[in-house]
Write a protein that holds these residues in place. Structure first.
Motif, short mmCIF file in Angstrom:
data_model
loop_
_atom_site.label_atom_id
_atom_site.label_comp_id
_atom_site.label_asym_id
_atom_site.label_seq_id
_atom_site.Cartn_x
_atom_site.Cartn_y
_atom_site.Cartn_z
N ALA A 77 0.84 -1.20 0.00
CA ALA A 77 0.00 0.00 0.00
C ALA A 77 0.87 1.24 0.00
CB ALA A 77 -0.93 0.01 1.21
N CYS A 78 0.39 2.28 -0.69
CA CYS A 78 1.08 3.56 -0.78
C CYS A 78 0.10 4.66 -0.39
CB CYS A 78 1.57 3.83 -2.20
SG CYS A 78 2.76 2.66 -2.82
N GLU A 79 0.48 5.47 0.59
CA GLU A 79 -0.36 6.58 0.99
C GLU A 79 -0.10 7.78 0.08
OE1 GLU A 79 -1.68 9.13 4.93
OE2 GLU A 79 0.08 7.85 5.04
N SER A 82 -3.37 13.26 -0.95
CA SER A 82 -4.75 13.74 -0.97
C SER A 82 -5.60 12.77 -1.79
CB SER A 82 -4.82 15.13 -1.61
OG SER A 82 -4.50 15.03 -2.99
N VAL A 86 -4.61 10.25 -5.22
CA VAL A 86 -4.93 8.84 -5.48
C VAL A 86 -5.39 8.70 -6.93
CG1 VAL A 86 -6.50 6.92 -4.94
CG2 VAL A 86 -5.47 8.27 -3.09
N GLN A 112 -11.54 6.72 3.36
CA GLN A 112 -10.37 6.92 2.50
C GLN A 112 -10.77 6.88 1.03
OE1 GLN A 112 -7.91 3.61 3.77
NE2 GLN A 112 -6.70 4.92 5.09
N TYR A 114 -9.65 5.33 -2.25
CA TYR A 114 -8.94 4.06 -2.36
C TYR A 114 -8.94 3.57 -3.80
CZ TYR A 114 -7.09 0.34 0.61
OH TYR A 114 -6.24 -0.51 1.28
N ASP A 126 -2.28 -1.07 -3.09
CA ASP A 126 -3.37 -0.16 -2.79
C ASP A 126 -2.84 1.27 -2.73
OD1 ASP A 126 -5.11 -2.32 -2.51
OD2 ASP A 126 -4.70 -2.50 -0.38
N LEU A 127 -3.61 2.19 -3.26
CA LEU A 127 -3.32 3.62 -3.21
C LEU A 127 -4.42 4.24 -2.37
CD1 LEU A 127 -2.78 4.05 -7.06
CD2 LEU A 127 -1.05 3.48 -5.35
N TYR A 128 -4.05 5.03 -1.36
CA TYR A 128 -5.09 5.56 -0.47
C TYR A 128 -4.71 6.90 0.09
CZ TYR A 128 -2.13 4.36 3.49
OH TYR A 128 -1.09 4.30 4.37
N ALA A 129 -5.75 7.63 0.52
CA ALA A 129 -5.57 8.92 1.23
C ALA A 129 -6.83 9.16 2.04
CB ALA A 129 -5.36 10.06 0.24
N PRO A 130 -6.69 9.80 3.19
CA PRO A 130 -7.88 10.17 3.97
C PRO A 130 -8.78 11.10 3.16
CG PRO A 130 -5.87 10.52 5.25
CD PRO A 130 -5.45 10.22 3.85
#
Length: 134
Positions: A77-79, A82, A86, A112, A114, A126-130
């Motif tokens: 996974a990569c954060e 923003s 993503v 998130q 996602y 996985d690519l994610y951000a709040p």
């Protein structure tokens, strides 16, 4: 029991060049000119080493190794910075390699943005951000 330090992640790949290209598209700083190397590794933030070994290297010490098949073998996974980042990362990765498309960006119920892409060997990233900044 001895305390161990979890500091190394290894990826076995069928096509080292394709795998390195994919992970570069995610922003990893992997030096060029290693597509035919017997082993490649980089240091990630926090002291973890990420490494790639082509099948030929693994077969050198484990000739009976069978490449695992199917999803769910390992996931990364990569954060992103923003929710928009993503979307941008997903678009860039899938534009560079259409077969990487897995799950288009969406707003997950756990708060998130996602998305999921696949590397050339079928490992998911996985690519994610709040969705909101706290």
């Amino acid at each position: 029991m001895t305390t161990l330090s979890f500091n190394f992640i290894g990826i076995v790949t069928r096509d080292l060049g394709a795998s390195l290209t994919f992970y570069r598209s995610l922003g990893l700083d992997i030096p060029e000119g290693q597509d035919d190397a017997p082993h490649v590794e980089i240091q990630l933030a926090g002291g973890v080493t990420l490494a790639w070994d082509p099948l030929s290297t693994i077969h050198g010490f484990n000739p009976d190794f069978d490449f695992p098949e199917g999803p769910g073998r390992v996931s990364f996974a990569c954060e992103a910075a923003s929710p928009a980042a993503v979307d941008e990362a997903y678009a860039a990765v899938t534009a560079a390699r259409e077969a990487s498309a897995h799950t288009a960006p969406w707003d997950a119920p756990w708060g998130q943005r996602y998305a999921t892409v696949q590397d050339p060997d079928g490992n998911t990233v996985d690519l994610y951000a709040p969705l909101t900044v706290a």
